[in-house]
Each structure stands twice: as C-alpha cells, then as structure tokens.
Design a protein around this motif. Sequence first.
Motif, mmCIF file in Angstrom:
data_model
loop_
_atom_site.group_PDB
_atom_site.id
_atom_site.type_symbol
_atom_site.label_atom_id
_atom_site.label_comp_id
_atom_site.label_asym_id
_atom_site.label_seq_id
_atom_site.Cartn_x
_atom_site.Cartn_y
_atom_site.Cartn_z
ATOM 1 N N UNK A 402 0.812 -1.216 0.000
ATOM 2 C CA UNK A 402 0.000 0.000 0.000
ATOM 3 C C UNK A 402 0.840 1.259 0.000
ATOM 4 N N UNK A 403 1.800 1.295 -0.880
ATOM 5 C CA UNK A 403 2.687 2.440 -0.957
ATOM 6 C C UNK A 403 3.108 2.555 -2.413
ATOM 7 N N UNK A 404 3.361 3.760 -2.836
ATOM 8 C CA UNK A 404 3.667 3.967 -4.251
ATOM 9 C C UNK A 404 4.989 4.719 -4.400
ATOM 10 N N UNK A 419 15.277 -1.538 -7.891
ATOM 11 C CA UNK A 419 14.322 -2.638 -8.108
ATOM 12 C C UNK A 419 14.915 -3.704 -9.033
ATOM 13 N N UNK A 420 15.824 -3.266 -9.916
ATOM 14 C CA UNK A 420 16.414 -4.208 -10.875
ATOM 15 C C UNK A 420 17.261 -5.260 -10.170
ATOM 16 N N UNK A 425 8.001 -7.080 -4.928
ATOM 17 C CA UNK A 425 6.590 -7.438 -4.820
ATOM 18 C C UNK A 425 5.852 -6.216 -4.309
ATOM 19 N N UNK A 426 4.748 -5.877 -4.956
ATOM 20 C CA UNK A 426 3.969 -4.747 -4.447
ATOM 21 C C UNK A 426 2.528 -5.171 -4.233
ATOM 22 N N UNK A 427 2.066 -4.981 -3.015
ATOM 23 C CA UNK A 427 0.645 -5.177 -2.729
ATOM 24 C C UNK A 427 -0.056 -3.852 -2.955
ATOM 25 N N UNK A 434 4.105 2.012 -9.082
ATOM 26 C CA UNK A 434 4.917 0.962 -8.454
ATOM 27 C C UNK A 434 4.454 -0.418 -8.911
ATOM 28 N N UNK A 435 3.140 -0.595 -9.016
ATOM 29 C CA UNK A 435 2.621 -1.893 -9.456
ATOM 30 C C UNK A 435 3.131 -2.242 -10.847
ATOM 31 N N UNK A 436 3.418 -1.227 -11.642
ATOM 32 C CA UNK A 436 3.902 -1.484 -12.991
ATOM 33 C C UNK A 436 5.415 -1.584 -13.065
ATOM 34 N N UNK A 437 6.105 -1.363 -11.942
ATOM 35 C CA UNK A 437 7.560 -1.403 -11.977
ATOM 36 C C UNK A 437 8.118 -2.633 -11.276
#
Lengths: 1006, 432
Positions: A402-404, A419-420, A425-427, A434-437
Amino acid sequence: MASNKKYWQSVEELDENSSIVDTLRQNEFVEEIPTDDFLGDKKSLEESSTTRRDFLKYVGFSTAAATLASCEGPVKKAIPYIVKPNNIIPGVADYYATTIADGFDFANILVKVREGRPIKIEPNKDANGSTNARVQASVLSLYDSLRLKNSKTKDGSSISWADVDTQLGEKLTDIKDSGKAIAILTNTNASPTTASLIAQFGESFGNVKHVIYDSVSESAALDAYEAMFGTRALPTYDFSKANTIVSVGADFLGDWQGGNFESGYAKGRVPDHGKMSHHTHFESNMTLTGANADVRVMVKPSQQNTILADLYNAIVNGASAKDANVIKAVKQIKKAGSNAVVVTGIQDKNAQLLAMAINSAIGSEVMNTSVTNNTRQGNDADVTQLVADMKSGKVGAVIINNSNPVYTLPNSADFVEGLKNTLSVSFSTADNETANAVDYALATPHYLESWGTVEMKKGQFSVMQPTIQPLFDTRQFEDCLLKWTGSEEKYYDYIKSSFAGLGADKSFSQALHDGNFAAAASDSEVTASDVDMSAAYSSVASAKGNGLELQLYTKIGLGDGQQANNPWLQELPDPITRTTWDNYLTVSQADAAELGIENWNVANGGLNGSLVELTANGVNVTLPALIQPGQAVGSMGLAFGYGRKSGMKEEMQTGKNAYHFYKNFKTTQSGVSVELVSGEHEFACTQLQNTMMGRGDIVKETTLATFNDDSLDPKHSWNPVPMVSYKHQEVEATTVDLWDEFDRSVGHHFNLSIDLNSCTGCGACVVACHAENNVAVVGKEEIRKSRDMHWLRIDRYYSSDTKKDDKELGLIDKFAKMEDASANPQVVFQPIMCQHCNHAPCETVCPVAATTHGRQGQNQMTYNRCVGTRYCANNCPYKVRRFNWFDYANNAEFDFNMNDDLGKMVLNPDVTVRTRGVMEKCSMCIQMTQASILKAKKEGRPVKDEEFQTACSNACSTGAMVFGDINDKESEIYKLKNDARSYHLLEHIGTKPNVVYQVKVRNTEV
Amino acid sequence: MYQTRKKQLFISMKSVKQHNLISRLTLSTIALLFLFTLNLSAQGDAKNGKKLFNSNCAACHKLDKDLVGPALGGITEKRENAWLKAWIKDNAAFQKVDADAKEAAAYSPTAMNAFPQFSDQDIDDILEYTKPQEPVITAGGPVQTFAAPVKQDNTLLYILGAIMVVMLLMLFNLYRTINELKGDAPKSRSFSEQANGVWEAFKRNKFLHFLMVIFFLLMTAYFAFGWMSQVGVDQGYQPIQPIEFSHKIHAGDNKIDCQYCHSAAKHSKSSGIPSANVCMNCHMNISEVADDTKIGNHGKDILDKEIQKLYDAVGWDPEAAGGGAYTGETKPIEWVRIHNLPDFAYFNHSQHVNVAGQKCQKCHGPVEEMDELYQYAPLTMDWCISCHRETEVDMTENGYYKKIHEQLAKKYGVEKVTVAEMGGMECGKCHY
C-alpha cells in the motif's frame, strides 16, 4: 460595530472597470446560446440541399416514428436472491462501523450499505470519528474501474494466487538461504496485528527489515519525540483545551501530523460565555489553518525558524522577543498559561524539539506526550538507507504494501534502479506506478473489503471490517503473510484470536459492532530525557534560506495522491484558491509582478495564467502560476498528489508531480528559481463564478470585544437588521412582506444553521453532498464554463480593512490601498447551498410549477416537471441552482464514475439521477428527513432531534452545520435560529430563507 | 374514456400474451363445476380420510411417492390394520415393543409425529383413502375449445361508419347536382329536395362552418390528449413469467398471507420479490400440485414441471435420499417486473402497508383471484393523488402523529385530515 469591510473573492473584483466581473454579476449564464453560429450563416443555409419543406417532413416523420416506437415499453427483469441473507432487506440501508487507515487518512467511520454495496461514508460519532473530504470520497475509490483487478507479473500477464504462492515461496526461501535481506516497505498502517504478522514473517525468514514510509513525511517530529522520550511516536494535541494557539507553519486543519484536529479546534473557536481561543499563525502559503487564524503573519519558510527560535528564547529563556508579532504572541501565550500551545510544521528535528520544549515549559495541557498519536510513523533515514541498499544489491527482496514509492519518492529513479537488483513485490489496490515497476504486483482489497485493527492513539483501537464481498480476485497483505509463513489461519481468525490478548474493554462482537475498543495502555507516563536544547536552539536560530523558497503542501482534495483517480476529489475546489482539477505554483503578488507572471480572466469568466519553469536541485518542471493573496513574498507553494499517470483515466491525469522537488523529505526547498516561459494555462477556477458581489450583507463579522460589549444591541450594532423604505418610513426589512405568510407551526419546519466561526472550509460537506445526492462530476472544461454541479459550494471571501466609504482617501488611493491589503487579506469561508426561501423568487417565475414549496420549509425541485427554461436560476439571488447542460450519466464525453458500471454502484438508489435539460439544486436532503420521519412513524414515536440530519450537517466534524426542526422548541437548531449571532443572507430582499448563518466573531484585539 | 381494453391495443408488448379474463374465468368455472360433480360420486369414508390425510399427513407423505415419509398408497396391503393403528397413534412407544416398527422407523432420520388424537374410525377413513382406487377418468381430456365471446372494440368502426354516412350524403348530393345540371332532375320538391335546401343553407352559412371547425378541433384535441396520456401507462400489463406461478392458488385457495412471502413490504420501500428459499419453506414438501389444479388450460402435467423449475433454480433434488437434498447448483429466477414506477417517482411500501395499514389489494387489485398477475392500477400520478385526497390519516393510534393531532385540533379545530392535507400532495414528497 458592524464591520464595514469590503469583501472580494478574486483580485479581479477590485478592478472597478472590469467588464468580466460585471458580466458575471449580471448574467447567470455566462456563455451566449450559439444560435447565431448556425442560423446566422446565410451562405451555408442557402447552399444546403435540404429545403424547409423537406426539413418539416423529416421532423414530422421522425416525431411520429418516435411516438409509435415509444408505445412499446422495455421488458424489465426482477431477479430476487436465491437465498436472501438474513440481515439484508432490499431497500433498507444497513450501517457498519469500520475504519479507514490508508496510510494518510485515519478515521472511525460508518458505512451505509444498500443491498450489499457501500454507498456512503459517515463519521462514527460514537467512536469520535470525523471525516474529511478524502475519507468521504474513499467509497468511490472502491469502485474505481482502473483498480488492480488481479495479480500480475512484470510483463503484465495475470497470475493466479496459487502460482504466486509457489513462485514467491520458492524465491523467498532462496533469498533466505542466500542470507540476503528482505525488506518490507509499508506505509503507516498503525495496526498492531499487521505489525505482529510482520514480526512473525521476520522470524520465519530471518533477515527481514520493516521500513515504514510516509509519502509526506513527519519524520522530523517523530525524531524529536524519540530524542526526548525514547520511543518513536507523536504527541497528541487537544485543541479544545487551548485558549491560545501559536502555530509556526503547522497546517493542523490540513494534514499536519495526520490531521483530525478540526473538531477540537472548532470547539474553542465559538464564543462561549464571551470567550474564544486566540490563534496566531505564521506561514508562507495561505493554508486552511492560516485562513482561520485571528492573526496571520506571512513568513518565508526559512524565517519561520527565526520566529520559532525567537518564541523559544522569549518563553523558555525569558529573553525579550525581537519580532513584533512574536512579542504579541508571547503575550497571548503568557496570558493563557497552561492553556496555550505552540505547534510547528517545520520539517526539522531541532525545530520540533523547540516547540515541544516550549509546550513543556508552559506546562501545556493541550499537548499530551503520554497518549501518543500513531498515524505517522515513517522514517526518512530508513527509507534513504533502503534505497541505497537496494542499489548496492544488499537487499534480496523488497515487499511493498500500500505504498507507491515509484511515484512519491523524490529519488524514485534510484528506487527504480534498485528494483532491478531485487525481487520486488507490491501489494496494491491501484494499478499505480509501483505496481507497474515491480516483478509481482499483487492485488489487494480496498479497505472497505478488508479486515484489520488500527491503533490510532495509544490504547485506542479501531476495527476494520469488510462491508462488501471483494469485487476482484484480491487477497490481503496480511493473509499472504500468514500463508507464506506456513499458517493455515485466515487474517480474520488471527484478529479474532489475538483480540483476547489485547485486554479490550468489550467483547469482539461488541467491538466489531461499535467499530472501536479501548485497552489499558501498558505504560502511562513517559519521562523526558535530557536533550541538548541549546544546540537545537542555535541550530534553528541560525537557519538561513537563500533566494526564492518553495513550500510543498498537500491539498485537502488529493492529499498525497493515492486517490487521484477519484473524480469527486479532483472536482472539489481547493478551499483557498477555489481551483479544481489542477496543481499550480502559488506566488505572491509582488513576486508575480517582478517575474512578469500574470493571471487574467477571459470573456467567459475562466481564469488563465502564465506558465513558469520551476527549477530546484536540478529538477525543472513547467507549471502554471497562480497569484495567491496571502502568499509570503519570496516564497511559492506547490501541492503534492498531482501528475500521476499510471492507472488513471485520461481526464484525471492532471497537474505536475511535486514529489520531484521533495528532496531529503523537506517540504521547504530554498534557492529555487522560477522563470516565465511562453504559453498560458487554463485554470478551472470557480472563484468568480456564482458571485453575489455587490448585493451586500452576505458575510457579517465582528470582533470579540464588540461581541462582548453588553451595552450594544446586536440588532443595531454588529448584527444589524437591514432597513427598507416602506410607506416613506425606514423599517426593518423582515417586517415588510409581499406575500402572505404560510402557517408552518404544525408538523416539522426544517432549518439549517451555519456557523461562520466554526466552519474551517474543509470541504467534507461538499463531497458528502456529492455522494448522497448523486451529484454529477462535470469535468474541467465544464467547470471552466461556470457549469459546475456542486449543490453546496464554499465561498471564500477575502477582506481588507479598507472601507468602501473611506472619505479621507481619494478614489485612486483607496483602490491602491485595497490592492495592498490583498497581499495578506483576512479570509471568511461561507458554505452556500439553496437557502430554501419561504418566499422563494425561483418559485414565482417557474412557468410549469416545477419548483414549489413544502410546508416543512423545503424549496422542492421536481425534475420530471422541469422543462429547462432556467428562469429560476436567473431569479435566484443566491446563485445556487445548477443546470444539466448534458446527460452526465452514460455519456462517454463525461467519462467519470457515472459512465462505468462499477462507478455507478456508488449511486444512492433513493435519489433520481438527473437528465439533460433540467435544473437541480440542494433538496435539504429531503430523502433523509423523510426516512427519519418514516422510521419514527413505523415505531410510533416522535422524531428525536438528533435524527434529523442532512448529508452536509452529518459530515461536518466541527459542528458548524446544524440541521433540525425549529418547531421542536427543545432542539439545538431552535436555539441557534434565535441566537443573537444569527442572520439570513441578503435579508433585505425578504426571501425569508430557512438557512441561517451565525456572525463570524474574530478574536483580533490583543 | 379509454380504459384497459383499449390500452392493450397500444401496448402490445413483445412478450405479452393477450388474455381474455372473461373467457378464462368461464372456462375455469365450467371445469371446476365438472370436477365437483365427479367428486360427489366418491366414497364417504375415503372422503373424510382424504380430508384428514391432507391436513395431517400430506406434509410428509404422498400416496404414490416417497417424501420425508414413504409413499402410503396401498399401505393396507403391506401392514396389518392393527399394526398401523398402533404405529400412527404413538410410533415411538410402539417401536419399543415391536421389531417391525423399529425397522420401519429406520426409513428416515426424521421421527414421525404421534397422532393420539385420531380415533380408530379416523384411521380407518385415512386407510380407506390410501387404498388403490380405480383410475377415475376426469373430464379433462381434450379441453373444450369453444370460443368465448370476445368483446370487440368498436370505436374505430363507429368513426368509420360516420365517415361513410357523410361520404354517402356527399355522393348523393353530387349525383343530384349533376342531374340538375343535366336538366333531368325531378321538378317537384320532394323530401330530399327539402333536405337539400337545408344543406344548401348550411353550405352558405360561414358561421356554422366556423363552429364545425372549432368543434372538430376540440374533439381531436380531447381524444389526442386522452390517447397521449395513456402512453407509458401499462395498466393490465400481464407478462408471461418464467414460472407459471399462481397467486390465486397461494394467496386465494391456500390463504397464505401476502406478507409471508413479500416480507419486505412492512420494512422497506420495496415489497421484495420473495427469494427462492422462502418458496422452499413449503415446496420442500410440496413437489406437485393437487390433481385437479388448473391454471388456464394447463393442468397437473404442466404445472408439476413449473414446480420443478423452482427446484432447478434453488438446486433442490427431490429424488435424493432422505426426502430430497440441495445440490448447490443454483440458477436465479428472472421474473418479469410488472409494476414499473419511473426512476423519478419515489414510492415506499412500508409507509402504506405498515404506517397507513393499507391492504395490498387497494393498489394491486384482487391478487388472490389472479392466476397470472397483471397490473391492476394505472400507477399514474392522478391515481396516486386522488387516493391521497380521499384517504384520512388515522392519527389516534400512532405516537408520531399525537403532537400534530393536538396542534391541529387546537389551532384549527380540525379532527380529521387527509393525506393531502398533511402534505402528501407536495411534489417533493415523491419526487427527489
């Protein structure tokens, strides 16, 4: 004495020769109907192959065809439940107590559920809940059609939960074996159960670090508290106990330290037995808090340090203050003694230490350091360290909940780089940046679909429970943690079993029903340790800024931006600038003149502004600039939360991302440069719209001393009754009447009272009205054309002490002085909705009797009778009627919530969705009063006073709006209506409104 | 002026079957009468037995089919009369002394009720009823297909007739004129000549022409208004429903209270279409209609399949062991909505049913006589308002009205007020 100030909404109005202001005053509908466009073009008319006869033939045929076709009605289906749940009766709303805790907003709320779908958020008043605009709007975010509907991997392909469990199970075990760290990055969830689950996860996977990250950080205050008391928390403040409030840049009516201070603050702001609190405010941007202050001093961000140091030196060290305003503030603080409080929003540990030291020195009862506030826990140092570790490859996996951060981190490029190197994992509920990265974007339920516990203040717990079946294939973060640690338990069972250990004061079912419970805090008093205050003082006193300074802030609409895809919030006018659908750089008049920045109104009343390029720390962004009265010279303001692109409808992708400038998590950045660039920006600003300017007695205000002067008769001094000439005699306007009075003494007679003293302008009522009454969102373009649909608007008036009839000054000097005053004007917020006039001018001009009067006092609007002549709107002196220029539902041109199946689930089934061509306006929530009456009838009893509510009065957390039946002599509204402070808007025109206002009293004398 | 029948012409919904009530009623009455005569010939004992069986046993037993309890048809051939009597009167006690009885009790986990109130004669009657009977040929067979008198709508015919008369008159006149011009008209002033004189006079009188035109326009407007105000009024709307459910059988014959099924009516704005689990309260045990049941032309063979549709919807398998079981496969029933108020009109059932105590029939008509439900009331605003004008509010019972009642009495000396006088005609009370 009666205030004789000049009020204005926009600087434009101070220009006597402005034709636009005149046009807007005279014309209800600014734009001409473009008949000339198509009828005036003689050439193309002549060239047209359709003759007049043909045209008539087509019209005749199509009318006949349409009539025939309409004879055949559609077949409607009615599909009942197979097995009806026991607690659902179709057509009857259920209320569930739950809690919002999205990391930015925390509140105990009640959710109105119809046939299993939440449709409205209300404050859970029994649990001290209060709601702001974002909390009110959060129910629409549940029905966001662009939510993350199922889990997906980096390439965008969806993945089942079983696959997620096996794949991540393997990978996490590998990382555990390799000895690399696993980082869990969450927002502040303030949840004891989530915290213990994360701890359990840490036990199973060894090297786990929990990093708490607030997108808009309060780390400085947390650091200061930690330095003083050893634990990481925030003190709580109860402003209802304050007689003197001195704030140095703390926007506590906004989002300072998690917000929720307005109800306490407002309690002290209503004169009671001749007393009210005194509020001095030092700030650079014009904020909601500053606008409500008695004394507002414009100070550049860097100079706020000096002010605070000066205050500290004067109070703690007993030295004499240097600054004139500080001297006055110190006097006030000393007068109030332990009932004073000093708060600061300076994002610096030392500054926060000084504020706490001042409060300790005066023994402030307002600040409570033992009952701590848990709604902000983020740690900037941890986050910075995490990003560095990720880049250097020390972190094996990062699990975000729950964070972006990709959007909100100032150094998001570093984060994306990091991230690379890691398993990510993003909830997330939103399909955000963030969900797309990340490698795995896991879909989590909205808070209205989730279980949880929240401890907002120490020892005060709230329960979160689902109010709807999950809409999508989602699973909670906590359920995943349980699963990944090998537990078979569900999070609900976990909460239930851990409940026993908390030592609650009630049973689990009762806690679930009430939405909250209390548990004895383990430790009571905290002891302050010795901190080197002199070092802190010298550090703060010597703080210097250079050049132009940028003050970043959050708006009451979008906040940190997680609800940016919510059209209600996008369309909510900013309380200060009255601008919608945008963020912009606010600049002072002096700076604007220097930089060549201009704002001007175009022919239809729309506001245009210059574009500027803002450069700070190597980042440059082109932004529109808005000239803001009250902005400290040398400072500029910019709001967070805008400029998001991912998972957003195109219309909502507004503004620019201010997080780029949020270097080192400091909301003030000095040494920025601003340069005028070519081009102009079109704002959707409502400040000149629906103006009542030039009609007098709209805002009434006085000072506390005048108010307390018993020798004055309010009716002839500070709350004068307007006089009119009747039979050549000056008489009170209320005694003269064109019409016969209807006897309303039998049954109910509804009135709404609005207290200008306790209204902070927060806008929660505006969103509540949207939700309750299916008010359409019209979009930026339409707002710009003055076609906004808000049934309830909050007018913001600036005022200067320069009087209109100041005879000593020449005309030019007078206006020059007014211009001057607009640099730091006083502010009044005034919510305006239909005034439900007993002698309504709109009713007499309706040719089809579509708007009529009820005996309960409501001015009723019958949509199915309305033919759209708009006479009523022209004749309304309060400019509260709204015309449906288009069909806003099922119209791809207005791609907001009413255009998709999911978004329509929020509609209130008891209120008609209006169609094109009809007028609409505030109904005084007649569906709510009717429902209360029906409930009483069914139970065979009279209606209780507190049962009568409107959406706005219910949402108002400061108690500024009170609704009720004035025929009930015991009711609160009856007392308010007969209060010495009460007055009607434009009383001299004799409309006899059923909305009363209470004169604003300012505590300005020292 | 334009009433129900007329409307059905305009509102020929695609899925609507045209029903003729009168023919339907005639048919079913004849059928019922016929059956009744046949029943007279049945035996006295068995008749009483049937009555007792239906009121005491039918919830768990059928003659030809296992239900909760076993099928009882021909039970006398399997068991002794004395054994049966002992079993029926108190099976629990009997089980303790009789091995057969113990075995019989194992048929179902549900224990059978004891019936100590039955006399031996009663039991004999019931057993007589259970004996296999000679198949009785009911009068059903090919259903009478005589055409019931259909009431025609003749308005159009009358208009056409009037036009024809006028045309004929005109033709006659033209013929005469031609004749006169030719010079071979009769010289004597016959009756027709005199009539012609009147006609000539009429032709010359401009004022009369003017009056005629005005009259014609007014008539046209009157009828056009009447016709147009029927658009969207669906009185008499009787769509075909997915299940041939009869309110007559449920609310009429079996006297089930309306609010047993429409339980939301007293709480909610919506009366609620009963969820299928409510149907199963009874239909778990009632899997077929009585032999003589008829809805229109449909008899038992078709109607039993309708109950099967309910079972399909809730996923009930009546054949499963133990008297049926839920399969878990459900399929919602898509009823066709009959009463459709427009979105802008707010109506609340609980206000009318619960507070005002109105009978459902006031608006929904004689539902207990309707096999297939139709819209009884026009549901127009005129219809709502006229009721609000006439209906008095009972202020004596309800605590809410007490204060208002006192105020009214004191202030205006009014004892009785209608809904309209209480504000029930304000636009905003129903339109928001």
